[in-house]
Design a protein around this motif. Sequence first.
Motif, mmCIF file in Angstrom:
data_model
loop_
_atom_site.group_PDB
_atom_site.id
_atom_site.type_symbol
_atom_site.label_atom_id
_atom_site.label_comp_id
_atom_site.label_asym_id
_atom_site.label_seq_id
_atom_site.Cartn_x
_atom_site.Cartn_y
_atom_site.Cartn_z
ATOM 1 N N GLY A 32 -22.998 -5.764 9.096
ATOM 2 C CA GLY A 32 -22.121 -6.544 8.263
ATOM 3 C C GLY A 32 -22.197 -8.013 8.645
ATOM 4 O O GLY A 32 -22.542 -8.360 9.770
ATOM 5 N N MET A 33 -21.894 -8.861 7.700
ATOM 6 C CA MET A 33 -21.929 -10.292 7.959
ATOM 7 C C MET A 33 -20.574 -10.909 7.643
ATOM 8 O O MET A 33 -20.009 -10.687 6.575
ATOM 9 C CB MET A 33 -23.017 -10.971 7.138
ATOM 10 C CG MET A 33 -23.065 -12.478 7.321
ATOM 11 S SD MET A 33 -24.542 -13.227 6.586
ATOM 12 C CE MET A 33 -25.784 -12.663 7.747
ATOM 13 N N HIS A 49 -16.121 -11.430 4.718
ATOM 14 C CA HIS A 49 -17.032 -10.430 5.264
ATOM 15 C C HIS A 49 -17.694 -9.689 4.123
ATOM 16 O O HIS A 49 -17.065 -9.456 3.085
ATOM 17 C CB HIS A 49 -16.270 -9.436 6.160
ATOM 18 C CG HIS A 49 -17.127 -8.339 6.725
ATOM 19 N ND1 HIS A 49 -17.377 -7.161 6.050
ATOM 20 C CD2 HIS A 49 -17.795 -8.251 7.904
ATOM 21 C CE1 HIS A 49 -18.169 -6.394 6.788
ATOM 22 N NE2 HIS A 49 -18.434 -7.029 7.906
ATOM 23 N N ILE A 50 -18.950 -9.312 4.334
ATOM 24 C CA ILE A 50 -19.668 -8.506 3.358
ATOM 25 C C ILE A 50 -20.404 -7.396 4.088
ATOM 26 O O ILE A 50 -20.987 -7.614 5.146
ATOM 27 C CB ILE A 50 -20.627 -9.369 2.505
ATOM 28 C CG1 ILE A 50 -21.258 -8.545 1.386
ATOM 29 C CG2 ILE A 50 -21.699 -10.030 3.375
ATOM 30 C CD1 ILE A 50 -21.982 -9.392 0.347
ATOM 31 N N ASP A 58 -14.695 -8.901 1.539
ATOM 32 C CA ASP A 58 -13.314 -9.090 1.945
ATOM 33 C C ASP A 58 -13.108 -10.578 2.200
ATOM 34 O O ASP A 58 -13.984 -11.235 2.768
ATOM 35 C CB ASP A 58 -13.018 -8.274 3.204
ATOM 36 C CG ASP A 58 -11.586 -8.394 3.670
ATOM 37 O OD1 ASP A 58 -10.680 -8.412 2.814
ATOM 38 O OD2 ASP A 58 -11.371 -8.457 4.903
ATOM 39 N N TYR A 59 -11.955 -11.110 1.788
ATOM 40 C CA TYR A 59 -11.678 -12.534 1.937
ATOM 41 C C TYR A 59 -10.304 -12.764 2.534
ATOM 42 O O TYR A 59 -9.372 -11.992 2.296
ATOM 43 C CB TYR A 59 -11.724 -13.251 0.583
ATOM 44 C CG TYR A 59 -13.047 -13.170 -0.133
ATOM 45 C CD1 TYR A 59 -14.039 -14.116 0.105
ATOM 46 C CD2 TYR A 59 -13.298 -12.158 -1.056
ATOM 47 C CE1 TYR A 59 -15.253 -14.049 -0.559
ATOM 48 C CE2 TYR A 59 -14.513 -12.081 -1.722
ATOM 49 C CZ TYR A 59 -15.482 -13.030 -1.469
ATOM 50 O OH TYR A 59 -16.683 -12.965 -2.130
ATOM 51 N N SER A 60 -10.190 -13.825 3.275
ATOM 52 C CA SER A 60 -8.872 -14.253 3.699
ATOM 53 C C SER A 60 -8.102 -14.765 2.486
ATOM 54 O O SER A 60 -8.695 -15.224 1.498
ATOM 55 C CB SER A 60 -8.967 -15.346 4.763
ATOM 56 O OG SER A 60 -9.458 -16.555 4.210
ATOM 57 N N GLY A 101 -20.271 -2.310 12.075
ATOM 58 C CA GLY A 101 -19.813 -2.146 10.714
ATOM 59 C C GLY A 101 -18.312 -2.004 10.565
ATOM 60 O O GLY A 101 -17.837 -1.307 9.664
ATOM 61 N N ARG A 102 -17.580 -2.675 11.413
ATOM 62 C CA ARG A 102 -16.130 -2.556 11.388
ATOM 63 C C ARG A 102 -15.470 -3.352 10.271
ATOM 64 O O ARG A 102 -14.365 -3.028 9.852
ATOM 65 C CB ARG A 102 -15.557 -2.992 12.738
ATOM 66 C CG ARG A 102 -15.984 -2.112 13.901
ATOM 67 C CD ARG A 102 -15.624 -2.759 15.229
ATOM 68 N NE ARG A 102 -16.012 -1.929 16.357
ATOM 69 C CZ ARG A 102 -16.016 -2.328 17.620
ATOM 70 N NH1 ARG A 102 -15.647 -3.564 17.922
ATOM 71 N NH2 ARG A 102 -16.394 -1.506 18.583
#
Length: 123
Positions: A32-33, A49-50, A58-60, A101-102
């Motif tokens: 994941g990045m 994160h992707i 996912d976004y803040s 991958g968390r």
Amino acid sequence: QVQLVESGGGLVQAGGSLRLSCAASGPTFRYGMGWFRQAPGKERNFVAHITWGDGDADYSDSVKGRFTISRDNAKKTGYLQMNSLKPEDTAFYYCAGDTRGRGSRLPAAYDYWGQGTQVTVSS
């Protein structure tokens, strides 16, 4: 050995856009990045994160609707498109790899880090 290198930072006026890139080298891109940012005197905070495979993002809350994270696995490159930039977005931006991958929002969960690139948004 994995190495990440960010680019694309710079100075932009409020309301403008920048596109950050994160070029990866090494034996694998199967992780994941995440993107994080850190302003002077502040903690390093999660931005986005992707996942490696399905591209779920996912976004803040502070960037949701303005930033878009993406990746090109064939090119081993991640991206962060930043639109409608605000002065409070000013920070040093880092990309990071999450081998387990968390999809964590915590910097400690990431194994690989780029050197960072400065983003400055003027008012």
